[in-house]
Design a protein around this motif. Structure first.
Motif, PDB file in Angstrom:
ATOM      1  N   UNK A 172       0.841  -0.820   0.099  1.00  0.00           N
ATOM      2  CA  UNK A 172      -0.323  -0.130  -0.427  1.00  0.00           C
ATOM      3  C   UNK A 172       0.834   1.151   0.333  1.00  0.00           C
ATOM      4  N   UNK A 173       0.698   2.027  -0.843  1.00  0.00           N
ATOM      5  CA  UNK A 173       1.303   3.535  -0.937  1.00  0.00           C
ATOM      6  C   UNK A 173       0.484   4.817  -1.815  1.00  0.00           C
ATOM      7  N   UNK A 174       0.807   5.513  -1.343  1.00  0.00           N
ATOM      8  CA  UNK A 174      -0.144   6.991  -2.266  1.00  0.00           C
ATOM      9  C   UNK A 174       0.242   6.967  -4.229  1.00  0.00           C
ATOM     10  N   UNK A 175       1.295   6.172  -3.958  1.00  0.00           N
ATOM     11  CA  UNK A 175       2.198   6.109  -5.323  1.00  0.00           C
ATOM     12  C   UNK A 175       2.408   4.632  -5.718  1.00  0.00           C
ATOM     13  N   UNK A 176       2.470   3.972  -6.027  1.00  0.00           N
ATOM     14  CA  UNK A 176       2.908   3.172  -6.819  1.00  0.00           C
ATOM     15  C   UNK A 176       4.153   2.913  -7.096  1.00  0.00           C
ATOM     16  N   UNK A 177       5.379   2.041  -6.751  1.00  0.00           N
ATOM     17  CA  UNK A 177       6.418   1.359  -7.143  1.00  0.00           C
ATOM     18  C   UNK A 177       6.535   0.968  -8.037  1.00  0.00           C
ATOM     19  N   UNK A 178       7.346   1.332  -8.931  1.00  0.00           N
ATOM     20  CA  UNK A 178       7.494   0.216 -10.468  1.00  0.00           C
ATOM     21  C   UNK A 178       7.953  -1.009 -10.326  1.00  0.00           C
ATOM     22  N   UNK A 179       8.735  -0.645  -9.500  1.00  0.00           N
ATOM     23  CA  UNK A 179      10.136  -1.525  -9.502  1.00  0.00           C
ATOM     24  C   UNK A 179       9.757  -3.094  -8.295  1.00  0.00           C
ATOM     25  N   UNK A 180       8.527  -2.429  -7.434  1.00  0.00           N
ATOM     26  CA  UNK A 180       7.658  -3.321  -6.298  1.00  0.00           C
ATOM     27  C   UNK A 180       6.207  -4.001  -7.284  1.00  0.00           C
ATOM     28  N   UNK A 181       5.958  -3.419  -8.692  1.00  0.00           N
ATOM     29  CA  UNK A 181       4.885  -3.845  -8.871  1.00  0.00           C
ATOM     30  C   UNK A 181       5.018  -4.913  -9.458  1.00  0.00           C
ATOM     31  N   UNK A 182       6.089  -5.220  -9.824  1.00  0.00           N
ATOM     32  CA  UNK A 182       6.932  -6.060 -11.182  1.00  0.00           C
ATOM     33  C   UNK A 182       7.320  -7.187 -10.130  1.00  0.00           C
ATOM     34  N   UNK A 183       7.024  -6.832  -8.784  1.00  0.00           N
ATOM     35  CA  UNK A 183       8.403  -8.692  -7.988  1.00  0.00           C
ATOM     36  C   UNK A 183       6.423  -9.365  -8.031  1.00  0.00           C
ATOM     37  N   UNK A 184       7.227 -10.422  -8.265  1.00  0.00           N
ATOM     38  CA  UNK A 184       6.730 -11.860  -8.036  1.00  0.00           C
ATOM     39  C   UNK A 184       4.991 -11.341  -6.649  1.00  0.00           C
ATOM     40  N   UNK A 185       4.104 -12.109  -6.357  1.00  0.00           N
ATOM     41  CA  UNK A 185       3.583 -12.467  -5.061  1.00  0.00           C
ATOM     42  C   UNK A 185       3.185 -11.323  -4.459  1.00  0.00           C
ATOM     43  N   UNK A 186       3.271 -10.241  -5.165  1.00  0.00           N
ATOM     44  CA  UNK A 186       3.260  -8.435  -4.544  1.00  0.00           C
ATOM     45  C   UNK A 186       1.625  -8.042  -5.125  1.00  0.00           C
ATOM     46  N   UNK A 187       1.185  -7.387  -4.706  1.00  0.00           N
ATOM     47  CA  UNK A 187      -0.153  -6.797  -5.505  1.00  0.00           C
ATOM     48  C   UNK A 187      -0.763  -5.502  -4.547  1.00  0.00           C
ATOM     49  N   UNK A 188      -0.340  -4.432  -4.921  1.00  0.00           N
ATOM     50  CA  UNK A 188      -1.140  -3.216  -4.393  1.00  0.00           C
ATOM     51  C   UNK A 188      -2.511  -3.475  -4.405  1.00  0.00           C
ATOM     52  N   UNK A 189      -2.866  -2.945  -3.452  1.00  0.00           N
ATOM     53  CA  UNK A 189      -4.738  -3.158  -2.321  1.00  0.00           C
ATOM     54  C   UNK A 189      -4.667  -1.564  -1.900  1.00  0.00           C
ATOM     55  N   UNK A 190      -5.894  -1.673  -1.315  1.00  0.00           N
ATOM     56  CA  UNK A 190      -6.605  -1.031  -0.989  1.00  0.00           C
ATOM     57  C   UNK A 190      -6.016  -0.412   0.554  1.00  0.00           C
ATOM     58  N   UNK A 191      -5.845   0.704   1.703  1.00  0.00           N
ATOM     59  CA  UNK A 191      -5.012  -0.229   2.981  1.00  0.00           C
ATOM     60  C   UNK A 191      -6.244  -1.137   3.596  1.00  0.00           C
ATOM     61  N   UNK A 192      -7.877  -0.956   3.501  1.00  0.00           N
ATOM     62  CA  UNK A 192      -8.764  -1.470   4.148  1.00  0.00           C
ATOM     63  C   UNK A 192      -8.250  -2.859   3.877  1.00  0.00           C
ATOM     64  N   UNK A 193      -7.770  -3.214   2.772  1.00  0.00           N
ATOM     65  CA  UNK A 193      -8.295  -4.677   2.709  1.00  0.00           C
ATOM     66  C   UNK A 193      -6.360  -5.173   3.116  1.00  0.00           C
TER      67      UNK A 193
END
Length: 332
Positions: A172-193
């Motif tokens: 979770x972050x206000x801005x998506x880090x492209x390096x993180x988004x490309x990693x395996x087993x990682x999903x950007x989600x909303x804070x409550x999730x």
């Protein structure tokens, strides 16, 4: 240039001296910078501060009166500096924007492992020659869902480590880090999730109006029973009383903290011979499922070397008439 280095710690002085390639005159001051100690900066061109110092409006006015032209903080954060006053008085402000994010990421991991495997109770028991294993059953991190709030350099480093443990990562972050988004087993989600799904949550966010007390009683109520919280970011990301209530209700299964919202005035100092007056912090220490370190996540040789080198480069750039690349944009 003559530099007053406030809150100078024994652990960092050798690194600052080693990094002083341009032969600046370093005046080490063990006391914190405040209105009572600001006089020690007389005749100095630069003041080097630490996160525990107080570069308030009144202090900056005095520094400007003394002819100080630059404040360099040996930290990434700068909420201990009144930037508005610095601008008004024409005092430039620079910082160390990053230093060994791996150091802090590894410390987060150490806290998580210590809590998951109950290392502190085990260590304390063995010191009394009690080698029984009752109550020491821990949990594995492998295949757990871990939430990482804040995916800058530190959060990114932590995610890499957790990936090695075979975790499912929620970012979770206000801005998506492209390096993180490309990693395996990682999903950007909303804070409550993150709150709803994570078995453990690490806080690696900056502190601002939007993140202060991001972990409060309402957030804790949304979390899984037995969740482990790790805070090596900023103390005020967490409402400490809400965390204590969560531990007492067993909603929170473990809390690892390297920062504390009221740490100013006692972290980095020895208070072992005094009556300790912070009841909130004292209450935290009574829990067996709480691990506390005194803002030392950054404290590795690699990080200290990088902090010292960047600090001295900031000063040398300024001395040579260059605009320091690490100037604080909000100020300039």
């Amino acid at each position: 240039m003559k530099i007053a280095v406030y809150s100078a710690h024994e652990f960092e002085i050798p690194f600052l001296r080693e990094a002083n390639d341009d032969g600046h005159e370093l005046h080490f001051v063990s006391e914190k910078l405040n209105i009572q100690t600001v006089g020690q900066a007389k005749n100095c061109d630069v003041v080097a501060v630490f996160s525990s110092d107080e570069a308030s409006k009144e202090v900056i006015a005095k520094l400007a009166e003394f002819g100080v032209e630059l404040i360099t903080t040996r930290s990434a954060g700068f909420n201990h500096i009144d930037l508005k006053s610095a601008k008004e008085w024409g005092v430039r402000v620079v910082h160390v924007p990053e230093y060994s994010p791996q150091a802090i990421a590894e410390h987060c991991m150490a806290l998580l492992l210590a809590l998951s495997r109950k290392l502190i109770p085990s260590y304390e028991r063995i010191r009394t020659y009690d080698f029984s294993l009752r109550g020491l059953t821990g949990s594995e991190i492998n295949k757990k869902t871990i939430g990482v709030l804040g995916t800058g350099n530190i959060g990114c480093s932590l995610i890499k480590i957790l990936n090695g443990f075979g975790c499912t990562l929620l970012a979770y972050d206000a801005e998506v880090n492209d390096k993180v988004a490309e990693m395996k087993n990682v999903n950007y989600v909303e804070l409550n999730e993150v709150f709803a799904q994570a078995d453990a949550i690490s806080l690696n966010l900056p502190l601002n109006e939007g993140t202060k007390h991001i972990i409060d009683s309402a957030a804790i109520e949304k979390m899984k029973n037995g969740v482990i919280l790790i805070n090596a970011g900023r103390g005020a990301l967490v409402d400490t009383q809400a965390v204590i209530d969560g531990i007492k209700s067993e909603k929170i299964g473990g809390f690892g903290m390297d920062v504390y919202e009221h740490e100013k005035g006692f972290f980095y100092e020895d208070h072992s011979e005094e009556v300790f007056k912070d009841d909130l912090f004292a209450r935290l220490l009574t829990f067996k499922n709480v691990v506390v370190t005194a803002h030392q996540a950054f404290l590795t040789e690699t990080a200290l070397k990088e902090i010292a080198e960047t600090t001295m480069k900031n000063i040398s750039d300024f001395a040579k008439g260059r605009i320091p690349e690490n100037k604080i944009e909000h100020h300039q």
